[in-house]
Enzyme design. Structure first.
Site, short mmCIF file in Angstrom:
data_model
loop_
_atom_site.label_atom_id
_atom_site.label_comp_id
_atom_site.label_asym_id
_atom_site.label_seq_id
_atom_site.Cartn_x
_atom_site.Cartn_y
_atom_site.Cartn_z
CG HIS A 136 -43.97 -6.61 -36.01
ND1 HIS A 136 -45.33 -6.41 -36.14
CD2 HIS A 136 -43.59 -7.36 -37.09
CE1 HIS A 136 -45.76 -7.01 -37.24
NE2 HIS A 136 -44.72 -7.59 -37.83
CG ASP A 181 -45.32 -8.85 -45.46
OD1 ASP A 181 -45.94 -7.81 -45.74
OD2 ASP A 181 -44.90 -9.09 -44.31
ZN LIG Z 1 -45.15 -8.32 -42.46
#
Ligand SMILES: [Zn+2]
Length: 353
Positions: free
Chosen positions: A171, A292
């Site tokens: 990110h 995830d």
């Molecule tokens: Zn993630």
């Protein structure tokens, strides 16, 4: 047969152990925990892999993809916060931002570095969830070395290497950290492979969330292809402001999935990323491996199974490229290890390493 993909590892990951994250002003329990990496390592050791200690690298590969101001901020933030007495003054032990120079605030004027320490964090971050605690810098920097050491192994002839990076990185943009990430390990590795002579590199991200940092770092470059398959931000998922399908263009591909998508839809997305890498003519591959998207991980509404991760590995491995796999998300302690193992075994099977 034992897993032949080596694992690179830094003990420094343990130094980053946030207790809380701040979400909508409320402290919530942190789930990006040291035990994640330990569980992954155990599962891979059970599979028979070799563990290689991360070797130190100087900052030049890091500064090739990140603003020197961000790197310097992260390096000094914790000590500066303590020395200024902020824990006593604010009641906040960790470094957390509170004001952010959004385009709406600046209205076209250039952002400056604020004098007040409490405000300075906002110049280099984009959320309040990603606190800097004692040891965060050492862990994040160790994760970069972990990714670079995996890249070194591949450059020396290993068909693939897996970097057990923690904290994760995808990110982080050129100049802003967030999303539980501080330095973009996968982007550093991709640029490093590029510098080592691979003229075209693919960075394919299969974490459940969009790899917005990697996308933005390579946005204006054709030499590093970025591709990401993830839950659609338009359905209300992090990183909310980026990762939409219509951001796809030459050199960048976003495949978005509806909440509830299972193996078939996710693997069709992986296939699109693999096809884009073929078309790009990449000669090396970085896989940003988050797990995830797993059905039991509440951080995403996707429903990928262990068999799905194995199959994704096979399809990525079938590209037959020198491959650096970099750990991103995946938060269920009981399953994170087996899922990473399945993906790596799939890569090995697919590539006939
Ligand atoms: Zn993630």
């Amino acid at each position: 047969m034992p897993l032949s993909i080596p694992v690179t590892w830094s003990e420094a990951h343990r130094l980053h152990a946030p207790e809380t994250a701040v979400w909508v002003g409320v402290p919530i329990e942190a789930d990006e925990l040291p035990e994640r990496a330990d569980r992954i390592r155990s599962a891979l050791e059970e599979a028979g892999t070799t563990v290689v200690d991360a070797q130190p690298h100087d900052d030049s590969p890091l500064l090739a993809v990140h603003d020197p101001g961000l790197v310097e901020f992260l390096r000094t933030a914790w000590a500066t916060w303590q020395e200024a007495g902020m824990p006593a003054e604010s009641g906040q032990r960790d470094v957390v931002g509170y004001i952010f120079p959004t385009p709406g605030l600046l209205a076209g004027l250039e952002s400056r570095v604020p004098k007040a320490l409490s405000a300075r964090t906002g110049a280099w971050s984009f959320d309040t969830m990603t606190a800097i605690s004692r040891g965060t810098w050492e862990a994040a920097r160790g994760a970069v070395d972990t990714a670079l050491t995996a890249a070194d192994l591949v450059l020396a002839g290993a068909p693939a290497a897996y970097a057990c990076c923690r904290p994760p990185g995808h990110h982080v943009t050129r100049s802003a950290f967030g999303g539980s990430c501080y330095l973009n390990n996968a982007a550093v590795a991709a640029h490093y492979l590029r510098d080592a002579g691979h003229e075209r590199v693919a960075l394919l991200d299969v974490d459940a969330h969009h790899g917005n940092g990697s996308q933005s770092i390579f946005w204006d470059r054709g030499d590093v292809l970025t591709g990401s398959v993830h839950v659609d931000p338009a359905a209300g998922w992090f990183p909310h402001f980026l990762g939409f399908a219509d951001e796809s263009r030459a050199g960048n591909l976003n495949v978005t999935l509806a909440p509830g998508s299972d193996d078939d839809a996710w693997l069709a997305g992986v296939d699109q990323l693999v096809a884009a890498a073929r078309e790009h003519g990449s000669t090396a591959l970085v896989v940003a491996l988050g797990v995830d998207a797993a059905a039991d991980d509440s951080n995403s509404p996707l429903g990928v199974t262990e068999q799905g991760f194995r199959e994704a590995g096979r399809r990525l491995g079938a590209l037959g490229l020198p491959t650096v796999v970099v750990q991103e998300g995946g938060y269920v302690l009981d399953t994170v290890g087996p899922l990473v193992r399945a993906a790596l075994e799939g890569i090995e099977e697919g590539g006939a390493l």
